[in-house]
Motif scaffolding. Structure first.
Motif, PDB file in Angstrom:
ATOM      1  N   ILE A 125      17.084 -35.941 -20.473  1.00 46.77           N
ATOM      2  CA  ILE A 125      17.584 -36.453 -21.829  1.00 46.77           C
ATOM      3  C   ILE A 125      16.316 -37.408 -22.489  1.00 46.77           C
ATOM      4  N   GLY A 126      16.042 -37.343 -23.610  1.00 44.48           N
ATOM      5  CA  GLY A 126      14.800 -38.153 -24.256  1.00 44.48           C
ATOM      6  C   GLY A 126      15.047 -38.483 -25.606  1.00 44.48           C
ATOM      7  N   LEU A 127      14.254 -39.296 -26.232  1.00 44.63           N
ATOM      8  CA  LEU A 127      14.528 -39.460 -27.728  1.00 44.63           C
ATOM      9  C   LEU A 127      14.636 -38.574 -28.494  1.00 44.63           C
ATOM     10  N   GLU A 128      13.908 -37.200 -28.241  1.00 41.41           N
ATOM     11  CA  GLU A 128      14.199 -36.108 -29.196  1.00 41.41           C
ATOM     12  C   GLU A 128      15.675 -35.582 -29.476  1.00 41.41           C
ATOM     13  N   GLN A 129      16.353 -35.583 -28.100  1.00 42.34           N
ATOM     14  CA  GLN A 129      17.827 -35.143 -28.113  1.00 42.34           C
ATOM     15  C   GLN A 129      18.618 -35.964 -29.053  1.00 42.34           C
ATOM     16  N   TYR A 130      18.545 -37.150 -28.790  1.00 42.47           N
ATOM     17  CA  TYR A 130      19.130 -38.168 -29.740  1.00 42.47           C
ATOM     18  C   TYR A 130      18.745 -37.954 -30.979  1.00 42.47           C
ATOM     19  N   LEU A 131      17.419 -37.745 -31.471  1.00 41.79           N
ATOM     20  CA  LEU A 131      17.273 -37.739 -32.821  1.00 41.79           C
ATOM     21  C   LEU A 131      17.807 -36.169 -33.475  1.00 41.79           C
ATOM     22  N   MET A 177      24.375 -36.317 -14.215  1.00 41.35           N
ATOM     23  CA  MET A 177      25.473 -37.098 -14.678  1.00 41.35           C
ATOM     24  C   MET A 177      25.218 -37.623 -15.990  1.00 41.35           C
ATOM     25  N   TYR A 178      24.102 -38.200 -16.260  1.00 39.73           N
ATOM     26  CA  TYR A 178      23.787 -38.738 -17.560  1.00 39.73           C
ATOM     27  C   TYR A 178      23.765 -37.651 -18.587  1.00 39.73           C
ATOM     28  N   GLU A 179      23.143 -36.491 -18.119  1.00 35.59           N
ATOM     29  CA  GLU A 179      22.967 -35.357 -19.152  1.00 35.59           C
ATOM     30  C   GLU A 179      24.341 -34.922 -19.656  1.00 35.59           C
ATOM     31  N   TRP A 180      24.990 -34.865 -18.532  1.00 33.15           N
ATOM     32  CA  TRP A 180      26.436 -34.078 -18.924  1.00 33.15           C
ATOM     33  C   TRP A 180      27.225 -35.105 -19.761  1.00 33.15           C
ATOM     34  N   LEU A 181      27.045 -36.401 -19.590  1.00 32.57           N
ATOM     35  CA  LEU A 181      27.933 -37.213 -20.439  1.00 32.57           C
ATOM     36  C   LEU A 181      27.343 -37.096 -21.889  1.00 32.57           C
TER      37      LEU A 181
END
Lengths: 635, 100, 167
Positions: B2-8, C1-5
């Motif tokens: 998960i990186g910045l782009e996913q949040y954006l 885990m983080y990804e899933w959440l």
């Protein structure tokens, strides 16, 4: 000391004009005396400046910095050298004489004080032209002279003809002055200074400094003289200017103001020494140089004016055309780079032409303001003094030795003989015509029988009118012998001029160029004889018999006015049609209705978007956001 | 990962949803909720920038945004009530009296 | 885990967000308000995952606790009935979709090109009450005070807007 004197000379007439206008307007007699005192005092101071020559060494005195800008520095000062001092004396002498003469001539006129205020303003402006040391100062006084001329031509403004003549003079001068101003700007632009000395130095260091514009600049400067000195084709205002009071005609429109153009050309004669050149595109004109054009314009003016003068009936108009003709001579001399001859003739002409006008004024004054020569006649007996001075002036004008005009005219013809045979022949023919129309005038006015009742009751004016005439008559007679030429020579000569004794001066022309002097004299005699045979004792003009067409053309002044009228009508019509079209379609159509229409159309289109629906607004908001992002990305 | 782009991306989609709601719904109340969604989307972007830049300024900004949003909702709802008293409707299509 | 959440919270948030604006089953504003709560709480979860603990709490308290309650109050008070749908609704929705869709596509295109790095590898930044409070009362004290004025203005505005005219 010279500075103080120059200040007094320049500002005394102005002071009198201001005092008369603001304070003394009601007290007519005082006004006249004040103005006369100012004029005579100015002349006296001028004589002082002349007498104490050791006090000054030429050049600009008391130069006050006036306009200081990057690339332009204009001072206000007094240029004192032989040329300007001579001109000061001429203006002062003729001006004083005219002031005194006017006191009688204008007596009882409702505008008496206004008249003297105008004269004062004129004297101030004329002195200003003479003492200017740079082109800007010159141009200001140049315009002031035009203004005072306008005021004095239109002095009897309730007469339509006078008002029209004043307007005509002003407008015609505008044309010339516009060219003059452009010429001044070009000189300034090309040499970077407006001072005479600066321009002269620039030209002597590098005669080609004016580059391809040199001929054009010369011609534009000459434009000013064409307007002010009434050269063909802008000569039309001068004859009409005779609507003004006769002393005004004598002072302004014969002796001084119209000579200002010639004076200016002599002042700036160094400009015509620049290497003649045209811009690249006009190189096919390379044979035409400014001096050549000037000389021929002068010559043509002299010829045409003399021709017209032979068939005029109004005594002042004859003299006006004679003035034109003589101005033509002077301009011709300038064009042949002979400023001494031009200034010489200018000085002599100022004396005798002012005198002629004063004599005419004296006649007009005596016979209830009648100006038609065919209603005069036999005045020799009634007004002997006037006749005598008029005759002296006529002889001077025609060029009979030892009267003044002979020497100056001989000088010009001598130059013409050396430079251009065409101009020489033309000058000789004009000399013949001059003698013809002047003796025609004398024969008709002073000889023969009285042609109307009022003439029988004519008598000389009072002493204030006669003495100024005698004063000028003396100057007219001896003017050629008092060394004017030598005085000028020191200043303007491109070679040295030797001193000579006055009694030798009488015969000088016959000694060193007998051929020209004799031909000139012969032309005068021929003119006299033909005028005498034709007009002595004639009851009406015999000239038109058998020459009706020629007479009519000359009488109508070669139809120049008519041509101008027609041209004006055509141009005005065209300009009016264009202006109408422009106003209707460009101003009202495109600009006014266009602005209104565009605003309204845009407003109507934008109003469609104001649907009042919040949702539509948010849609457009999102859409706008997309566009903004797209634009900012592409930047 | 998960990186910045996913949040954006999540934030952008959320913003689009909010805008969609603003455009298609006629109920003023739902439109106000859509506005909240858009504000929240922006908040999410700010917080993720803050997190990935290692700088708390973004979070302070979100704090202010939340405050302003609360104030906006309060005023907006008051307007809805005032409007409803006049027209007896919460339909935004009625809000056209200002139109020329 | 983080990804899933992350995917759970993000998915939950987007789905409930969609339900807020375009619930296919009901047009009731109450349903929208309820889904708004879900969306907001999911976002609070995302905040927690971004270590913004204080904001997560504020989010739940202010939005779920105050804003949504206010919405519900108003709904209760007014009981608005959605009028019948207009004709050409499908066309309207399609054209209305244009602007948001274009915007989202544009943003997505831009964000896909981004490489922000993995969250696990970026240094942790704690956004607790203490850290934010320090910032608020030092660097941001002026905006903080201005916001207080804004809140006051909002209070006054609300009172003025809803004050009944006394006869």
């Amino acid at each position: 000391m010279t500075e103080l004197l120059m200040c007094l000379i320049l500002f005394l007439p102005l002071l009198s004009a201001v005092l008369i206008t603001l304070v003394l307007k009601r007290a007519a007699g005082t006004c006249g005396k004040l103005a006369i005192a100012a004029a005579v005092a100015s002349f006296g101071f001028g004589v002082l400046v002349f007498a104490f020559e050791s006090q000054w060494h030429g050049g600009v005195l008391l130069s006050v910095p006036w306009i200081e800008l990057p690339g332009l520095s204009v001072g206000f000062g007094f240029l004192v050298d032989h040329l300007s001092v001579l001109m000061l004396l001429v203006v002062g002498a003729v001006g004083s004489a005219i002031h005194i003469y006017s006191y009688e001539y204008m007596r009882g006129d409702a505008g008496f004080s206004r008249y003297f205020a105008g004269l004062g303003l004129f004297m101030f402006s004329m002195y200003g032209i003479v003492v200017s040391g740079n082109l800007i100062q010159l141009f200001i006084f140049w315009e002031l002279v035009g203004l005072s001329s306008y005021v004095l031509i239109g002095f009897w403004y309730e007469r339509g003809a006078a008002a029209d003549a004043a307007k005509k003079a002003l407008i015609t001068n505008r044309i010339g002055d516009f060219g003059f101003l452009v010429g001044i700007l070009m000189l300034w632009g090309l040499t970077g200074t407006v001072d005479y000395d600066g321009i002269k130095n620039a030209l002597s260091e590098n005669p080609g400094v004016l580059g391809g514009l040199s001929t054009l600049t010369g011609l534009l400067i000459f434009c000013g003289a064409v307007g002010k000195s009434a050269q063909f084709p802008l000569h039309v205002w001068l004859p009409d200017a005779m609507e003004g009071p006769t002393p005004v005609s004598a002072l302004i429109h014969a002796a001084t103001m119209v000579a200002a153009g010639v004076y200016m050309l002599c002042r700036l004669s160094f400009v015509f020494l620049a290497t003649p050149a045209w811009p690249e595109a006009l190189s096919w004109l390379s044979a035409v140089t400014a001096p050549l054009v000037i000389a021929w314009v002068g010559g043509v003016t002299a010829l045409l004016a003399a021709l017209i003068a032979t068939q005029q009936d109004d005594i002042k108009r004859i003299l006006a055309y004679s003035t034109l003709s003589q101005l033509g001579y002077m301009v011709m001399a300038v064009g042949m780079i002979a400023p001494i001859a031009a200034m010489y003739h200018l000085t002599m002409h100022a004396f005798f032409k002012a005198l002629l006008f004063m004599g005419a004024g004296s006649v007009i004054h005596a016979i209830a303001r009648e100006q038609d020569i065919w209603k005069m006649g036999g005045l020799r007996k009634r007004m002997p003094l006037t006749f005598l001075v008029f005759l002296a002036a006529t002889l001077a004008l025609c060029g009979v030795p030892p009267f003044s005009g002979f020497y100056s005219k001989d000088e010009i013809l001598l130059v013409a003989y050396g430079q251009s045979p065409g101009l020489f022949v033309l000058g000789m023919f004009v000399a013949f015509l001059t003698a013809f129309y002047m003796f025609r005038l004398i024969m008709v006015v002073f000889y023969g029988k009285a042609r109307s009742a009022v003439v029988d009751k004519a008598h000389e004016g009072s002493i204030t009118m006669t003495w100024p005439m005698v004063f000028l008559a003396v100057l007219s007679v001896v003017g050629g012998l008092i060394g004017v030429k030598h005085y000028l020579g020191a200043e303007l000569a491109h070679g040295s001029v030797g001193e000579s004794q006055w009694y030798l001066a009488v015969f000088a022309p016959f000694v060193h160029a007998p051929f020209i002097a004799l031909i000139g004299l012969a032309a005068v005699v021929l003119g006299y004889i033909s005028a005498r045979t034709m007009y002595l004792g004639a009851a009406s003009d015999p000239f038109p018999a058998g020459r009706a067409l020629l007479a009519r053309v000359l009488r109508r002044k070669l139809y120049v006015d008519e041509v101008y009228d027609r041209l004006n009508a055509v141009t005005q019509e065209a300009a009016a049609v264009f202006a109408d079209w422009f106003d209707r379609w460009i101003i009202a159509g495109v600009c006014v209705r266009g602005a209104h229409g565009t605003t309204e159309l845009t407003g109507r289109m934008l109003r469609l978007m104001q649907s009042g629906s919040l949702r539509a607004y948010s849609f457009w908001f999102g859409f706008g956001l997309v566009i903004v992002i797209l634009i900012s990305k592409s930047l | 990962m998960i990186g910045l782009e996913q949040y954006l991306i999540v934030s952008a989609v959320m913003f689009g949803l909010g805008l969609l709601g603003l455009v298609i719904r006629r109920n003023v109340l739902v439109m106000l909720m859509s506005l909240e969604l858009m504000l929240n989307a922006a908040n999410l972007a700010l917080v993720s920038f803050s997190r990935f830049n290692g700088d708390l300024d973004g979070q302070v900004f979100v704090f202010f945004t939340i405050t302003v949003a609360a104030a906006e909702v309060a005023v907006g709802l008051a307007l809805v009530i005032a409007f409803f008293r006049k027209r007896h409707s919460a339909g935004v299509d009625e809000l056209k009296s200002m139109r020329l | 885990m983080y990804e899933w959440l992350f995917y759970i919270f993000a998915g939950l948030m987007l789905v409930s967000g969609f339900m807020v604006v375009a619930n296919p089953f009901t047009r009731s504003p109450v349903a929208s308000a309820m889904f708004l709560v879900v969306a907001i709480v999911s976002m609070a979860g995302l905040f927690v995952m971004l270590n913004a603990f204080f904001l997560a709490a504020v989010q739940v308290i202010v939005y779920a606790g105050a804003v949504v309650v206010m919405f519900l109050f108003v709904i209760m008070l007014l009981n608005p009935v959605e009028r019948s749908r207009r004709r050409g609704w499908i066309l309207g929705v399609v054209s209305a979709l244009l602007a948001p869709a274009a915007l989202v596509l544009l943003l997505l295109k831009a964000f896909y090109a981004l490489d922000g790095g993995d969250i696990a590898e970026t240094p942790v930044l704690e956004g607790g009450a203490r850290e934010l409070g320090e910032l608020l009362f030092s660097a941001y004290v002026l905006p903080f005070e201005v916001v207080s004025v804004l809140l006051l203005a909002a209070i006054v505005g609300v009172v003025v807007l809803n004050k009944r005219e006394t006869e």
